[in-house]
Scaffold this active site. Sequence first.
Site, PDB file in Angstrom:
ATOM      1  N   TYR A 362      38.142  44.682  23.179  1.00  0.00           N
ATOM      2  CA  TYR A 362      38.826  44.711  24.465  1.00  0.00           C
ATOM      3  C   TYR A 362      39.478  46.072  24.675  1.00  0.00           C
ATOM      4  O   TYR A 362      40.007  46.668  23.726  1.00  0.00           O
ATOM      5  CB  TYR A 362      39.924  43.651  24.530  1.00  0.00           C
ATOM      6  CG  TYR A 362      39.434  42.223  24.512  1.00  0.00           C
ATOM      7  CD1 TYR A 362      39.236  41.519  25.699  1.00  0.00           C
ATOM      8  CD2 TYR A 362      39.191  41.577  23.306  1.00  0.00           C
ATOM      9  CE1 TYR A 362      38.801  40.206  25.678  1.00  0.00           C
ATOM     10  CE2 TYR A 362      38.759  40.255  23.284  1.00  0.00           C
ATOM     11  CZ  TYR A 362      38.560  39.586  24.476  1.00  0.00           C
ATOM     12  OH  TYR A 362      38.138  38.290  24.446  1.00  0.00           O
ATOM     13  N   HIS A 370      38.089  42.133  30.381  1.00  0.00           N
ATOM     14  CA  HIS A 370      37.137  41.308  29.651  1.00  0.00           C
ATOM     15  C   HIS A 370      36.592  42.115  28.473  1.00  0.00           C
ATOM     16  O   HIS A 370      36.602  43.349  28.486  1.00  0.00           O
ATOM     17  CB  HIS A 370      35.988  40.879  30.558  1.00  0.00           C
ATOM     18  CG  HIS A 370      36.401  39.970  31.677  1.00  0.00           C
ATOM     19  ND1 HIS A 370      36.639  38.634  31.500  1.00  0.00           N
ATOM     20  CD2 HIS A 370      36.641  40.223  32.998  1.00  0.00           C
ATOM     21  CE1 HIS A 370      36.980  38.084  32.652  1.00  0.00           C
ATOM     22  NE2 HIS A 370      36.999  39.024  33.573  1.00  0.00           N
ATOM     23  N   LYS A 409      28.552  41.147  28.399  1.00  0.00           N
ATOM     24  CA  LYS A 409      28.940  41.956  27.258  1.00  0.00           C
ATOM     25  C   LYS A 409      27.704  42.616  26.664  1.00  0.00           C
ATOM     26  O   LYS A 409      26.585  42.139  26.849  1.00  0.00           O
ATOM     27  CB  LYS A 409      29.647  41.102  26.187  1.00  0.00           C
ATOM     28  CG  LYS A 409      30.980  40.547  26.655  1.00  0.00           C
ATOM     29  CD  LYS A 409      31.513  39.516  25.713  1.00  0.00           C
ATOM     30  CE  LYS A 409      32.852  38.976  26.185  1.00  0.00           C
ATOM     31  NZ  LYS A 409      32.907  38.571  27.583  1.00  0.00           N
TER      32      LYS A 409
END
Length: 458
Positions: A362, A370, A409
């Site tokens: 993070y 996020h 991600k």
Amino acid sequence: MAEAVFHAPKRKRRVYENYESPFPIPFGQKDFRIFRAEMINNNVIVKNTEDIEQLYGKGYFGKGILSRSRPNFTISDPKLVAKWKDMKTNMPIITSKKYQRSVEWATKLMRRQGQDESTVHRILDDYTKPLECPCIQRKEELPLRDELNSETVSKMEATADREKLSVMNGDSGKSDDTEGPSKQADCLQEGSGRDPLTANGLDEHLVEVTVPLPQVHCSKQDILLPQCGTQDSSQQGGLIYAGEGGPDEYVLVEEVVCDVSKRKDAPNEELVQKKRLICRRNPYRIFEYLQLSLEEAFFLVYALGCLSIYYEKEPLTIVKLWKVFTVIQPTFRTTYMAYHYFRSKGWVPKVGLKYGTDLLLYRKGPPFYHASYSVIIELVDDRFEGSLRRPFSWKSLAALSRVSVNVSKELMLCYLIKPSTMTDKEMESPECMKRIKVQEVILSRWVSSRERSDQDEL
């Protein structure tokens, strides 16, 4: 192999807290504080309230044992807090049903400790009786038949929504409604703190409490009970004296009371049911602590030097922690090296178990952004050989990559490269990290249509 392209972290839409500068502590600060943690059942636990606020607020280390992240668990009912919002108090407000549930848990706990029924009822009846203070109520009490009008309901819902949003990053939804005393007893520890009754006034209502009864708690559980003068020595054997104060020692319970009132059009007296807040002692208190992962705890001890970890009242040295943590978690050395590396680069690493990886990275912290990367960690030699922690097949690697893409991600393979000449003896000390090199590989799924369109543009 193409060069990886850096993608800016995705900021969260709603942020409910301010960013504090993280550790390390500036060198100009005179008072260098050493925080304290304890090893309990192979877990690193921080109990002190001020230490918890500092460690989580400045670097987002650990998580609350009763919350999703930030340790802000409360037994207060959000709807009741919204309903009685004009009462300026820091005491928890709960329903009578929840209070009775706490009494039931305290009763079961005392029975398991061998107390007879008469003693249990006598102690709890004396402890849970209303305190001798004026009834706590608002300027305009709400009768049962008139309290749920449309305006009041709208205000309650709006305030309750704000209450829920304020704790979204540290969810306190793990309520004690579904847990019994056997599960929560492990969370109870003796606490110390200021008396909540003397913190703030109750909005034009003066709360006067008589001298409280001496308090004891049952052997290894922190359930506060009054000490009765008529107890014999055999009954006092299982009780240990505990200090007063602490969080949630006093609670405000919303109860229905009946008042006798006279109406102009009715000569006879009639009973009007109203709800009031009654101040009582909490017979079954629950404390929330901060749980640190082994990597976070060792980083605070080794890299920052601001934490001391105790086991049976004895502080553990750095080398001892390195060995103990390796026994508890065989992959600790590998995961800590990667944790230390990313922390030093300014990232906030968290456990990536929910996405099937070792770490999540993070920017600043989970409340603000996020996670940008899901990290898989591997320890190899300088020829990229060695026993892999997680040997992937092409199918499992493609599945993990798809999961990472679906949650926005990037999948990162972090290779920790140690010299081929490094022995296991050298790995028994954290000084071995000075000879470790790190190589990062971003894994992305190849999409033929996308690659073809990129070639056409060129």
